[in-house]
Write an enzyme that holds these catalytic residues in place. Sequence first.
Site, PDB file in Angstrom:
ATOM      1  N   GLU A  25     -13.067   5.384   4.023  1.00 42.46           N
ATOM      2  CA  GLU A  25     -13.175   4.767   5.336  1.00 42.46           C
ATOM      3  C   GLU A  25     -14.447   5.131   6.075  1.00 42.46           C
ATOM      4  O   GLU A  25     -14.883   4.427   6.978  1.00 42.46           O
ATOM      5  CB  GLU A  25     -11.972   5.162   6.205  1.00 42.46           C
ATOM      6  CG  GLU A  25     -10.766   4.270   6.051  1.00 42.46           C
ATOM      7  CD  GLU A  25      -9.977   4.547   4.800  1.00 42.46           C
ATOM      8  OE1 GLU A  25     -10.293   5.536   4.118  1.00 42.46           O
ATOM      9  OE2 GLU A  25      -9.061   3.780   4.496  1.00 42.46           O
TER      10      GLU A  25
ATOM     11  N   GLN B  97       0.822  -1.206   0.000  1.00 46.98           N
ATOM     12  CA  GLN B  97       0.000   0.000   0.000  1.00 46.98           C
ATOM     13  C   GLN B  97       0.864   1.267   0.000  1.00 46.98           C
ATOM     14  O   GLN B  97       0.351   2.359  -0.208  1.00 46.98           O
ATOM     15  CB  GLN B  97      -0.939   0.006   1.208  1.00 46.98           C
ATOM     16  CG  GLN B  97      -2.082  -0.996   1.088  1.00 46.98           C
ATOM     17  CD  GLN B  97      -3.051  -0.965   2.252  1.00 46.98           C
ATOM     18  OE1 GLN B  97      -3.223  -1.962   2.918  1.00 46.98           O
ATOM     19  NE2 GLN B  97      -3.704   0.165   2.494  1.00 46.98           N
TER      20      GLN B  97
ATOM     21  N   ARG C  55      -9.697  -0.314   7.304  1.00 45.81           N
ATOM     22  CA  ARG C  55     -10.631   0.607   6.654  1.00 45.81           C
ATOM     23  C   ARG C  55     -10.999   1.799   7.543  1.00 45.81           C
ATOM     24  O   ARG C  55     -12.166   2.151   7.709  1.00 45.81           O
ATOM     25  CB  ARG C  55     -11.887  -0.114   6.211  1.00 45.81           C
ATOM     26  CG  ARG C  55     -12.509   0.648   5.038  1.00 45.81           C
ATOM     27  CD  ARG C  55     -13.551  -0.116   4.307  1.00 45.81           C
ATOM     28  NE  ARG C  55     -13.967   0.693   3.178  1.00 45.81           N
ATOM     29  CZ  ARG C  55     -14.392   0.216   2.032  1.00 45.81           C
ATOM     30  NH1 ARG C  55     -14.439  -1.082   1.843  1.00 45.81           N
ATOM     31  NH2 ARG C  55     -14.764   1.012   1.067  1.00 45.81           N
ATOM     32  N   CYS C  56      -9.972   2.380   8.135  1.00 44.29           N
ATOM     33  CA  CYS C  56     -10.203   3.630   8.852  1.00 44.29           C
ATOM     34  C   CYS C  56      -8.889   4.352   8.954  1.00 44.29           C
ATOM     35  O   CYS C  56      -7.851   3.818   8.627  1.00 44.29           O
ATOM     36  CB  CYS C  56     -10.784   3.391  10.237  1.00 44.29           C
ATOM     37  SG  CYS C  56      -9.586   2.909  11.470  1.00 44.29           S
TER      38      CYS C  56
HETATM   39  O1  CDP Z   1      -7.169   6.766   0.093  1.00 45.65           O
HETATM   40  P1  CDP Z   1      -8.312   6.040  -0.524  1.00 45.65           P
HETATM   41  O2  CDP Z   1      -8.266   5.980  -2.023  1.00 45.65           O
HETATM   42  O3  CDP Z   1      -8.576   4.712   0.113  1.00 45.65           O
HETATM   43  O4  CDP Z   1      -9.660   6.832  -0.110  1.00 45.65           O
HETATM   44  P2  CDP Z   1     -10.355   8.151  -0.666  1.00 45.65           P
HETATM   45  O5  CDP Z   1      -9.380   9.252  -0.798  1.00 45.65           O
HETATM   46  O6  CDP Z   1     -11.505   8.378   0.245  1.00 45.65           O
HETATM   47  O7  CDP Z   1     -10.888   7.781  -2.114  1.00 45.65           O
HETATM   48  C1  CDP Z   1     -11.645   6.641  -2.425  1.00 45.65           C
HETATM   49  C2  CDP Z   1     -12.241   6.837  -3.811  1.00 45.65           C
HETATM   50  O8  CDP Z   1     -13.359   7.732  -3.729  1.00 45.65           O
HETATM   51  C3  CDP Z   1     -11.268   7.449  -4.823  1.00 45.65           C
HETATM   52  O9  CDP Z   1     -11.470   6.940  -6.105  1.00 45.65           O
HETATM   53  C4  CDP Z   1     -11.637   8.904  -4.738  1.00 45.65           C
HETATM   54  O10 CDP Z   1     -11.229   9.650  -5.840  1.00 45.65           O
HETATM   55  C5  CDP Z   1     -13.158   8.851  -4.578  1.00 45.65           C
HETATM   56  N1  CDP Z   1     -13.641  10.089  -3.907  1.00 45.65           N
HETATM   57  C6  CDP Z   1     -14.512  10.949  -4.560  1.00 45.65           C
HETATM   58  O11 CDP Z   1     -14.946  10.643  -5.677  1.00 45.65           O
HETATM   59  N2  CDP Z   1     -14.880  12.132  -3.944  1.00 45.65           N
HETATM   60  C7  CDP Z   1     -14.440  12.444  -2.706  1.00 45.65           C
HETATM   61  N3  CDP Z   1     -14.781  13.593  -2.119  1.00 45.65           N
HETATM   62  C8  CDP Z   1     -13.588  11.559  -2.020  1.00 45.65           C
HETATM   63  C9  CDP Z   1     -13.193  10.380  -2.653  1.00 45.65           C
END
Ligand code: CDP
Length: 809
Positions: free
Chosen positions: A763, A240, A387-388
């Site tokens: 998360e 990761q 997942r957090c």
């Molecule tokens: O770090 P991780 O990718 O696990 O988590 P994240 O930043 O929460 O993003 C998860 C997915 O959701 C990604 O594809 C982000 O681009 C999308 N996302 C989104 O579309 N809009 C947001 N405000 C936050 C995340």
Amino acid sequence: MKDEVTTRESRVDALGGMGCKRKRVEDARFTQGKGNYVDDIKLKGMLFGDFVRSPYAHARIKSIDTSAALALDGVIAVLTAEDLRPLGLHWMPTLAGDKQMVLADGKVLFQGQEVAYVVAKDRYIAADAVELVEVDYEELPVIVDPFEALKSDVVLREDLVAEDGSLPDGAHGPRKHHNHIFTWEVGEKEATTQVLDSAEVVAEETVYYHRTHPCPLETCGCVASMDKVNGKLTLWGTFQAPHAIRTVVSLISGIEEHNIRVISPDIGGGFGNKVGAYPGYVCSVVASIVTGVPVKWIEDRMENLMTTAFARDYWMTGKISATKEGKITGLQCHVTADHGGFDACADPTKFPAGFMNICTGSYDIPTAYLAVDGVYTNKAPGGVSYRCSFRVTEAVYFIERMIEVLAIELNMDAAELRRINFIRKDQFPYKAALGWEYDSGDYHTAWDKAMKAVDYDGLRAEQAQRVEDFKAGKTRKLMGIGLTHFTEIVGAGPVKNCDILGLGMFDSCEIRIHPTGSAIARLGTISQGQGHATTFAQILATEIGLPADSITIEEGDTDTAPYGLGTYGSRSTPVAGAATALAGRKIRAKAQMIAAYLLEVHDDDVEFDVDRFVVKGAPEKFKTMKEIAFAAYNQAIPGIEPGLEAVSYYDPPNMTYPFGAYVCVMDIDVDTGEVDIRRFYALDDCGTRINPMIIEGQVHGGLTEALAVALGQEIAYDEMGNVKTGTLMDFFLPTAWEVPNYETDHTVTPSPHHPIGAKGVGESPHVGGVPCFSNAVNDAFRAFGLRHTHMPHDHWRIWKTANELGLHG
Ligand code: CDP
């Protein structure tokens, strides 16, 4: 060049930028079996490694006899700690500042610990040879209870006791006992005690958040390939954080960092399990260096569940005080954190218990104090944020249970208790009693929307009727209404607060625009199913005015991607997403100069409009971004370097604080302990929404993992330290059968400091989901005198609760 699309609206649509439900570009290869996972990597002459693992949770190793294994045809080598010792690799540093045995050095501390590493021509021979290694163990007393560990004479970590019997400090300060790791304190101890002592109402409870495991569908593994001729090591793995792994491999192997290439190919889920470094990586690298050929190591499911990074295992004792009217005045929390045989928690260095100090939750609590004691036991090491974001789910579970217990103490409705204690919109940015500055929030709006959507008053009336019916013998099913309002804290850095092994937690994006107006962007993060290739292209499309379909997103190769700290704790959007937007803005700034030159006006006389720069006041005069890209490569523009590239390393000024309001409605059969989730409503606020469809997918996935954890998933041990849930027969993974239809909703409160206002979301549903499911179970029994019952709420435990409450007659 021809501008085929004319209306502004159609030009916006053509980009596929932020806010649209762009389909996941990754899915073409995943749904056609064309993904490239680490076990798909097959190299010429590749060998296979497999571990001899300890059947005992605590034992001294008297001898290891490898001769029979070595005699087996096809076995190349059997490594033990003695082979690694001359290289200084028999122990390795952990992310938490502790050290961990790579191969058992004189003793074992948990069941399944790595004892020897067999290298053979194929995985079947390796597995046969594992059976032939003879290890003579002398059993030692086993401790699986952290409270017992702090009283016991049995020394688990003999390496951490000085010869004169004194206890050297650990990575986080003085230790109170030989099985104690650290004490971490935050907040005002005396002031909180005073508030609690003089309060009108105080509620107390001990809340155990059981040990569980992220259990990604793809287990951990790697392929190490040492090219001895060129001195280059390539390491493919389920990482990761590939850059951090490269740095760690360089530091512990002595190979210069530019001679190491770490590649994370497609990853089948991480959820925190693939953040840290495991003995399998070290042994595979050593084996490849020694043999000169590639070596693959892939865990099986039992190895993954029993030995790789677990999650939770926090005993949280709390006191919360309030006025008679329900205004909260103080909160105290003590955590006994069971870290297993080695402290291998994956937390930023200054936070030995992660962001547990977000445990004041969504509430305006003026005074608070938190203390955490880390403890060694005979369990597997780890302690990751499943997942957090760094133990936020423990913190939210704690406060959301404490609110429910306080509501019982006050004889008050739990929704109303939350409402009168929420941090108000006008209080943001809000400085919490335990140190964090919440960037933004509008909790009342979200809560009111949720209560209205589910007809909360109607549900309570139905529940009251159900209680009457139950008492009258008309039904054997109780009804539970689970409520949760959570606040997440995601997007570590800032660098000044957050580092891992001294590496500041920034992130990065590098963009190259090609002459024909398509582009590649490389990031320091790595998708494990979150759809980064889809959403990061959307951010860029909006920022630079080129279609998302013309932008390739590449992650996970340290030879090409800029340095970044990887993907976990929903940090991709808050940190790398910001870097992407800012790198895009650098491209746009240069494009503006090129456009002005081509249009023969001053730089300030052109403005960006969706996919082009137009002359202010003369919209018919413009240059599209495609035209500008071409000009960047083929026209000698005075004072401007050719090419169109940019890189951004983003150090966030603060975390982002997504939040949500969840409601779960369930029926519980008191005679079987079965639950039927009738309704699950999830309102999330992750600020600006990049891709609503991907967000919805993230919410569904996170809620399903929350359901798993709340209703059955656990890593359980017997008193001998045997793992009782080491297979998927015993470890609960929900299927379509158990999963309800989720209703999703949202509000939008943009982050004021993030360049596009986005907060993380991956998360949130897990963090909010676990307490919501658990609160529903507890709430079903509230009318019958229950204050709190521990997770996981499997059928047996629910039946037992009903039985203890006398509901079986
Ligand atoms: O770090 P991780 O990718 O696990 O988590 P994240 O930043 O929460 O993003 C998860 C997915 O959701 C990604 O594809 C982000 O681009 C999308 N996302 C989104 O579309 N809009 C947001 N405000 C936050 C995340």
